[in-house]
Design a protein around this motif. Structure first.
Motif, PDB file in Angstrom:
ATOM      1  N   UNK A 130       0.836  -1.199   0.000  1.00  0.00           N
ATOM      2  CA  UNK A 130       0.000   0.000   0.000  1.00  0.00           C
ATOM      3  C   UNK A 130       0.871   1.250   0.000  1.00  0.00           C
ATOM      4  N   UNK A 131       1.936   1.215   0.785  1.00  0.00           N
ATOM      5  CA  UNK A 131       2.903   2.303   0.827  1.00  0.00           C
ATOM      6  C   UNK A 131       3.496   2.543  -0.560  1.00  0.00           C
ATOM      7  N   UNK A 132       3.899   1.462  -1.231  1.00  0.00           N
ATOM      8  CA  UNK A 132       4.516   1.608  -2.545  1.00  0.00           C
ATOM      9  C   UNK A 132       3.551   2.149  -3.579  1.00  0.00           C
ATOM     10  N   UNK A 133       2.390   1.547  -3.689  1.00  0.00           N
ATOM     11  CA  UNK A 133       1.431   1.983  -4.706  1.00  0.00           C
ATOM     12  C   UNK A 133       0.908   3.382  -4.424  1.00  0.00           C
ATOM     13  N   UNK A 134       0.776   3.720  -3.139  1.00  0.00           N
ATOM     14  CA  UNK A 134       0.319   5.065  -2.796  1.00  0.00           C
ATOM     15  C   UNK A 134       1.233   6.155  -3.307  1.00  0.00           C
ATOM     16  N   UNK A 135       2.515   5.843  -3.450  1.00  0.00           N
ATOM     17  CA  UNK A 135       3.478   6.843  -3.890  1.00  0.00           C
ATOM     18  C   UNK A 135       3.305   7.227  -5.364  1.00  0.00           C
ATOM     19  N   UNK A 136       2.632   6.373  -6.137  1.00  0.00           N
ATOM     20  CA  UNK A 136       2.313   6.744  -7.513  1.00  0.00           C
ATOM     21  C   UNK A 136       1.421   7.984  -7.542  1.00  0.00           C
ATOM     22  N   UNK A 137       0.621   8.150  -6.494  1.00  0.00           N
ATOM     23  CA  UNK A 137      -0.271   9.308  -6.391  1.00  0.00           C
ATOM     24  C   UNK A 137       0.413  10.462  -5.670  1.00  0.00           C
ATOM     25  N   UNK A 138       1.001  10.173  -4.502  1.00  0.00           N
ATOM     26  CA  UNK A 138       1.523  11.250  -3.674  1.00  0.00           C
ATOM     27  C   UNK A 138       2.743  11.935  -4.284  1.00  0.00           C
ATOM     28  N   UNK A 139       3.570  11.196  -5.024  1.00  0.00           N
ATOM     29  CA  UNK A 139       4.707  11.831  -5.669  1.00  0.00           C
ATOM     30  C   UNK A 139       4.271  12.908  -6.647  1.00  0.00           C
ATOM     31  N   UNK A 140       3.298  12.585  -7.488  1.00  0.00           N
ATOM     32  CA  UNK A 140       2.784  13.571  -8.430  1.00  0.00           C
ATOM     33  C   UNK A 140       2.062  14.721  -7.746  1.00  0.00           C
ATOM     34  N   UNK A 141       1.344  14.413  -6.655  1.00  0.00           N
ATOM     35  CA  UNK A 141       0.654  15.476  -5.920  1.00  0.00           C
ATOM     36  C   UNK A 141       1.637  16.491  -5.358  1.00  0.00           C
ATOM     37  N   UNK A 160       0.607   3.048   6.485  1.00  0.00           N
ATOM     38  CA  UNK A 160       0.970   3.050   5.069  1.00  0.00           C
ATOM     39  C   UNK A 160       0.649   4.363   4.367  1.00  0.00           C
ATOM     40  N   UNK A 161      -0.506   4.970   4.671  1.00  0.00           N
ATOM     41  CA  UNK A 161      -0.868   6.209   3.977  1.00  0.00           C
ATOM     42  C   UNK A 161       0.127   7.315   4.287  1.00  0.00           C
ATOM     43  N   UNK A 162       0.482   7.459   5.554  1.00  0.00           N
ATOM     44  CA  UNK A 162       1.439   8.491   5.927  1.00  0.00           C
ATOM     45  C   UNK A 162       2.794   8.282   5.289  1.00  0.00           C
ATOM     46  N   UNK A 163       3.249   7.037   5.250  1.00  0.00           N
ATOM     47  CA  UNK A 163       4.550   6.752   4.644  1.00  0.00           C
ATOM     48  C   UNK A 163       4.541   7.068   3.160  1.00  0.00           C
ATOM     49  N   UNK A 164       3.446   6.745   2.488  1.00  0.00           N
ATOM     50  CA  UNK A 164       3.348   7.052   1.055  1.00  0.00           C
ATOM     51  C   UNK A 164       3.382   8.553   0.807  1.00  0.00           C
ATOM     52  N   UNK A 165       2.798   9.348   1.707  1.00  0.00           N
ATOM     53  CA  UNK A 165       2.815  10.802   1.564  1.00  0.00           C
ATOM     54  C   UNK A 165       4.228  11.356   1.725  1.00  0.00           C
ATOM     55  N   UNK A 166       5.018  10.714   2.570  1.00  0.00           N
ATOM     56  CA  UNK A 166       6.319  11.253   2.958  1.00  0.00           C
ATOM     57  C   UNK A 166       7.442  10.817   2.039  1.00  0.00           C
ATOM     58  N   UNK A 167       7.492   9.546   1.677  1.00  0.00           N
ATOM     59  CA  UNK A 167       8.700   8.958   1.099  1.00  0.00           C
ATOM     60  C   UNK A 167       9.164   9.631  -0.197  1.00  0.00           C
ATOM     61  N   UNK A 168       8.325   9.698  -1.240  1.00  0.00           N
ATOM     62  CA  UNK A 168       8.820  10.328  -2.474  1.00  0.00           C
ATOM     63  C   UNK A 168       8.974  11.827  -2.335  1.00  0.00           C
ATOM     64  N   UNK A 169       8.177  12.437  -1.449  1.00  0.00           N
ATOM     65  CA  UNK A 169       8.193  13.886  -1.302  1.00  0.00           C
ATOM     66  C   UNK A 169       9.484  14.365  -0.656  1.00  0.00           C
ATOM     67  N   UNK A 170       9.993  13.600   0.313  1.00  0.00           N
ATOM     68  CA  UNK A 170      11.273  13.941   0.921  1.00  0.00           C
ATOM     69  C   UNK A 170      12.396  13.912  -0.112  1.00  0.00           C
TER      70      UNK A 170
END
Length: 419
Positions: free
Chosen positions: A286-297, A324-334
């Motif tokens: 969930x963390x990994x797939x979520x980053x497809x959205x959060x990175x672009x956001x 998982x949601x919080x990690x997806x928001x953080x990881x690519x953005x950092x």
């Protein structure tokens, strides 16, 4: 501009889609190397080697985290000095013996040695794929690029963790689950050697028009920083870089706890190995797939508040084992924020320094979670880590500025200097 091999060089995701996609695939293989351990190795500690207590079982994550953190820093320096591709290939060479060591390990010490090698390999390979993607895409789609990179890696972690859980249930904890690792290492080494191109020239192209700070508050940091200056700026002095570094450390502190304690906790609750594999896979998937959205956001909304909100979500989520949601928001953005601020001339070293702190979180998390779990129980360990995560989000909110460059804003308004 052309590369040394005569290929034309231009920045952007679309123009570099073939090489970018290849690097996404390579990073998926890197993630698979990590995923082979996610379910099985914590169970080897208790079921095969009979290690007492949580702290002893978490020694492999401690060894992995220290090795990976240190190698991240070295990888950045080597990438700037010798190029990205040689570092990537070297990382795969180090990965080759890891699954064999896990298969044949006669004692827990062998497993720890395997994790030292795995940490070195991950530091070289994952750090380099991050830097290479940043090189290729330029500033406009940096968050999206990091979302693809991290999504591929952690989705592979998850799927491999799930697969090894099912294989272990049918064929035992060794050797069958680690055959996947042998295949990943061979394929990753072959693809990186034969098909991946050097990207350092792309960073040199970007440096001609680099904007360091989007808010225009400070002068350009310059393109000739020494290794020590890059370390100090990224770790302590530059507000956005240092805020990102501490947030990255705390983020992986969470993952160290989840990786080391949750499979053992699930086993003690009577769950089967198949179910443990499924649960161990859910978090990174969930963390990994979520980053497809959060990175672009983060390219549209900005970096700062997505990171701060993500840390807050993780703090709440730890209480219910749902970070998982919080990690997806953080990881690519950092990672995107580091790429925003660091000059292309020393960006690989800045990424390496950030990842030194971030993956040091594995070691800190393993040690802290193990000691607290042994002394006060697993719930106390989770609560302490949740509190640290909330505090980290406050640091980001107070110290960090917005780093995303607005293409509609005139360049003269944002450079704050000659850079």
């Amino acid at each position: 501009m052309t590369s040394k091999a005569g290929r034309p060089i231009a920045l952007g995701l679309r123009v570099n889609v073939a090489q970018f996609s290849l690097l996404v695939g390579v990073n998926a293989l890197v993630g698979g190397m990590l995923g082979q351990e996610r379910t099985v190795v914590p169970l080897l500690a208790t079921e095969v080697f009979g290690l007492p207590g949580y702290t002893a079982a978490l020694t492999f994550i401690l060894a992995f985290g220290i090795a990976k953190a240190a190698t991240n820093y070295i990888a950045g320096t080597l990438s700037d000095r010798f190029g990205r591709k040689p570092v990537l290939v070297a990382g795969w060479l180090v990965a080759v013996p890891v699954p064999m060591l896990l298969i044949w390990a006669p004692s827990w010490a062998w497993v720890v040695v395997a994790n030292v090698l795995l940490g070195i390999s991950q530091g070289l390979t994952w750090s380099t794929t991050v830097v290479m993607k940043i090189d290729l895409v330029g500033p406009a789609r940096r968050g999206l690029a990091m979302g693809f990179n991290e999504a591929a890696g952690y989705a592979a972690v998850a799927l491999t963790a799930m697969a090894t859980g099912y294989v272990a249930a049918d064929h035992g904890l060794r050797p069958a689950p680690f055959y996947l690792g042998i295949a990943f290492a061979a394929l990753g080494l072959g693809v990186s050697t034969l098909f991946v191109h050097e990207t350092r020239e792309y960073a040199r192209l970007e440096s001609t028009n680099h904007v360091t700070r989007a808010d225009g508050r400070h002068d350009h940091l310059g393109d000739d920083l020494s290794d020590g200056e890059v370390f100090r700026q990224t770790s302590f002095q530059e507000p956005a870089l240092s805020a990102a570094s501490q947030a990255g450390l705390v983020n992986n502190l969470n993952d160290g706890l989840a990786w080391g304690l949750f499979p053992v906790l699930f086993l003690s609750a009577g769950l089967s190995i198949e179910r443990i594999g499924l649960l161990a896979a859910t978090y990174p998937l969930v963390w990994g797939l979520g980053q497809l959205v959060t990175g672009g956001l983060s390219d549209r909304w900005g970096r700062k508040w997505l990171i701060a909100a993500g840390m807050a979500v993780q703090a709440v989520g730890l209480s219910v084992m749902a970070t998982t949601a919080g990690t997806a928001m953080v990881y690519p953005t950092l990672l995107a924020a580091i790429g925003d601020v660091a000059h292309p001339a020393w960006r690989a070293r800045a990424v390496g320094t950030y990842r030194l702190w971030r993956d040091g979180g594995f070691a800190v998390g393993a040690l802290l979670a193990g000691i607290l779990a042994d002394l006060y129980g697993v719930r106390a360990a989770i609560g302490a880590v949740a509190a640290l995560t909330a505090l980290s989000g406050v640091v980001v909110a107070v110290r960090m500025y917005e780093t995303r460059h607005d293409p509609a804003r005139p360049r003269s308004a944002v450079t704050g200097g000659s850079g």
